[in-house]
Each structure stands twice: as structure tokens, then as C-alpha cells.
Design a protein around this motif. Sequence first.
Motif, PDB file in Angstrom:
ATOM      1  N   ALA A 235       0.833  -1.207   0.000  1.00 51.18           N
ATOM      2  CA  ALA A 235       0.000   0.000   0.000  1.00 51.18           C
ATOM      3  C   ALA A 235       0.868   1.257   0.000  1.00 51.18           C
ATOM      4  N   ASP A 236       1.972   1.216   0.738  1.00 51.92           N
ATOM      5  CA  ASP A 236       2.877   2.372   0.770  1.00 51.92           C
ATOM      6  C   ASP A 236       3.508   2.611  -0.603  1.00 51.92           C
ATOM      7  N   VAL A 237       3.954   1.547  -1.245  1.00 55.60           N
ATOM      8  CA  VAL A 237       4.584   1.676  -2.571  1.00 55.60           C
ATOM      9  C   VAL A 237       3.567   2.185  -3.593  1.00 55.60           C
ATOM     10  N   VAL A 238       2.369   1.617  -3.592  1.00 53.61           N
ATOM     11  CA  VAL A 238       1.326   2.065  -4.516  1.00 53.61           C
ATOM     12  C   VAL A 238       0.977   3.525  -4.229  1.00 53.61           C
ATOM     13  N   GLY A 239       0.803   3.857  -2.966  1.00 55.89           N
ATOM     14  CA  GLY A 239       0.488   5.238  -2.602  1.00 55.89           C
ATOM     15  C   GLY A 239       1.587   6.199  -3.007  1.00 55.89           C
ATOM     16  N   ARG A 240       2.820   5.780  -2.811  1.00 54.59           N
ATOM     17  CA  ARG A 240       3.965   6.653  -3.114  1.00 54.59           C
ATOM     18  C   ARG A 240       4.126   6.873  -4.619  1.00 54.59           C
TER      19      ARG A 240
END
Length: 178
Positions: free
Chosen positions: A32-37
Amino acid sequence: MFLIGRLLSFMAKFSSVIGTVCVVMMMLHVTADVVGRYVFNAPLTGTIVIVANYYMVLLVFFAIGVAEEKRAHISVEFLTDMMPQRAQTGFSLLSSALTVGVITIVMIGGYTEAMKKTSAGATMEQGSSMLSVWQSYWAVPIGAALMGLIALYRMLVLITGWRNGLKETDIDAKFIND
């Protein structure tokens, strides 16, 4: 005594479930962090702190009790396997006693540190936020206590000859070892 072994096995199984949940949560959180970033230009706040101070710590320290129950710690047995059974039992008792001693030191040290961090309300800075991390310090004494109890129980069973209630190996592990 057999029921104590069953209880310890249940506790190890529960620890294993917690570890599994941590792995899944860590995977989802980082994804989720990678997608969000990279897709939305909006990373999740605190991912590094949460992964390093919660998921990883819980996973490692709750798993050491499971590894002790399953006899999954690294061991080298090429010399002891050639010794008489009585000598093998003696080495097993020595190994268990050393394990109980060392892990008790880890447990006491972990408990002392957890008490300090709890009373101080330990936090870590992540970006512009402060995230509470004192709770994760309790994984060390809890995991160490489980490992120590299982090693102590194994020692008592070895000395007394009582029936062992631990689920030491999985069927799959036994198949793999054969």
C-alpha cells in the motif's frame, strides 16, 4: 505434565498465527505504501517505523518459541549421533539448560527494557509525526518466556521420562527430513 505440553504447544501455535498475521500485514502495508507513493504520490505515514518496530519484532520474537517447540533451531549432530544414548541424553540436557539460562537473561533484559520504554512512553519520529513504539518492546520478554518455558519443559520431560505433550514436528517436516 502432558497437559502442560499441550498448553505450551497451543501457545506456540498462537504465536505462529500472530507471526503469520504480521507477515501478511507487513506485505499489505508495504505494498500500500509503494502504490500510494508511486501511483498517487501520497505515501503512508510511518511505514518504516511500523514495519521495523512492530511487524518485524513480533515476527522474530514470537517465532523463537515456535522454533524451540519444533526443534527447528540450528544444530549440528554429526558427532553426538554416533555416541551412546546416555551421552546423547546428557548433551541434550546440557543444551536445554544452556538454552534456558541464556533465554532467561534475554527475557529479564527484555522485560527491564520494556518497563523503561513503557514508563517513558517511547516514540519514534516518522516525517512530521511521532509514532508510539513502546508496545513493541514487550514482544521480547513474551517470546523469550515462551521459548524458555518450552526448553524447561523439554528438560523436565527428558529427566523424568514423562510423556511429552509438545507437537515437536509437523508431518510435512518429518517427510522432508526422511
